[in-house]
Enzyme design. Structure first.
Site, mmCIF file in Angstrom:
data_model
loop_
_atom_site.group_PDB
_atom_site.id
_atom_site.type_symbol
_atom_site.label_atom_id
_atom_site.label_comp_id
_atom_site.label_asym_id
_atom_site.label_seq_id
_atom_site.Cartn_x
_atom_site.Cartn_y
_atom_site.Cartn_z
ATOM 1 N N LYS A 27 0.814 -1.218 0.000
ATOM 2 C CA LYS A 27 0.000 0.000 0.000
ATOM 3 C C LYS A 27 0.849 1.271 0.000
ATOM 4 O O LYS A 27 0.577 2.205 -0.756
ATOM 5 C CB LYS A 27 -0.897 -0.072 1.237
ATOM 6 N N ARG A 102 -8.016 4.218 9.936
ATOM 7 C CA ARG A 102 -7.758 2.840 10.364
ATOM 8 C C ARG A 102 -8.983 2.172 10.961
ATOM 9 O O ARG A 102 -9.012 0.963 11.132
ATOM 10 C CB ARG A 102 -6.680 2.845 11.452
ATOM 11 N N ARG A 141 11.781 -11.852 5.467
ATOM 12 C CA ARG A 141 12.966 -11.025 5.689
ATOM 13 C C ARG A 141 14.038 -11.785 6.476
ATOM 14 O O ARG A 141 13.740 -12.487 7.443
ATOM 15 C CB ARG A 141 12.555 -9.756 6.447
ATOM 16 N N ARG A 175 14.159 -12.169 12.330
ATOM 17 C CA ARG A 175 13.801 -11.444 13.551
ATOM 18 C C ARG A 175 12.539 -12.037 14.165
ATOM 19 O O ARG A 175 11.662 -12.508 13.458
ATOM 20 C CB ARG A 175 13.503 -9.972 13.213
ATOM 21 N N ARG A 186 -0.295 -10.310 14.559
ATOM 22 C CA ARG A 186 -0.405 -8.906 14.169
ATOM 23 C C ARG A 186 -1.533 -8.749 13.139
ATOM 24 O O ARG A 186 -2.344 -7.835 13.227
ATOM 25 C CB ARG A 186 0.934 -8.440 13.580
#
Ligand SMILES: [Zn+2]
Length: 234
Positions: A27, A102, A141, A175, A186
């Site tokens: 986005k 949001r 990642r 991570r 999340r």
């Protein structure tokens, strides 16, 4: 040529565009690209917060208090920050909002704010990416254990040898933040309120979904195409 025509020519309305999409949908990148293509400012609320945190105005001080105590910045303050930003001269012709609204409460506050100046959100562009691809993007990642500036991605930027930094040969690691369980929880928190905002704009008749599982340039073209159909239908 000086114009004496009324300001309300349909094609010249202020264009307030809302960018929507899950984390990892791309986005922010698309908002940036559209801003360039359309000549409108890209208003990222994340960026505005960072600026407010470093500013010395009273609003910044209030934001700082919430952020430092680890709390969420209340809607009222978020809306105030966006309102101030939209009042800047560069947003006179419109803006691309990224990271706001949001929640439905924020979306309603934005509607009210715009209604006061006789406008409304002209398009909510929704970059849709399936759950599997989101997880792949958000968990891929890998960071170098010797230098955290050496960043790779198992799909988007794979190292030549799996698990080894191309730049210095050190071991790569994932991570905690990028672990599947962390990412999933999340998403579980962030997606339901976003879907409510999507529904809000669908009800208003201004939702334009676009598939986000394509190269970024293609997604931008699809978004520009969606915007062109709106202008053509006014
Ligand atoms: Zn390295």
């Amino acid at each position: 040529m000086a114009t004496t025509e009324p300001a309300a020519r349909p094609g010249d309305e202020r264009r307030i565009i809302v960018m929507m999409g899950a984390p990892g949908a791309g986005k922010g990148t698309q908002a940036e690209r559209l801003a360039t293509a359309l000549g409108l400012p890209h208003i990222s609320t994340g960026q505005l917060f960072r600026e407010a945190l470093h500013g010395d105005d009273p609003l910044g001080a209030r934001v700082r208090r919430y952020v430092e105590s680890g709390g969420l910045v209340p809607d009222e303050i978020v809306v105030q920050i966006v309102r101030q930003r939209l009042a800047q001269p560069d947003a006179a012709a419109g803006a691309i909002l990224d990271g706001f609204p949001r929640t439905v409460a924020q979306a309603e506050a934005l509607d009210e704010l715009l209604a006061r100046s006789g406008t409304s959100v002209c398009a909510a562009l929704y970059v849709e990416v399936g759950a599997d691809m989101l997880l792949e993007r958000l968990t891929g990642r890998r960071i170098c254990s010797a230098d955290d500036q050496h960043v790779f991605h198992v799909v988007a930027r794979p190292p030549r040898t799996e698990g080894v930094c191309d730049l210095c040969g050190a071991e790569l690691y994932q991570r905690e933040d990028d672990a599947p369980e962390t990412v999933q929880s999340r998403l579980d928190t962030q997606l339901p309120p976003m879907y409510e905002v999507v529904d809000h704009y669908a009800d208003a008749g201004v939702l334009y979904p676009v598939r986000g599982d394509k190269p970024a340039e293609d997604v931008t073209q699809d978004l520009l195409h969606a915007l062109a159909t709106i202008r053509a239908s006014v």
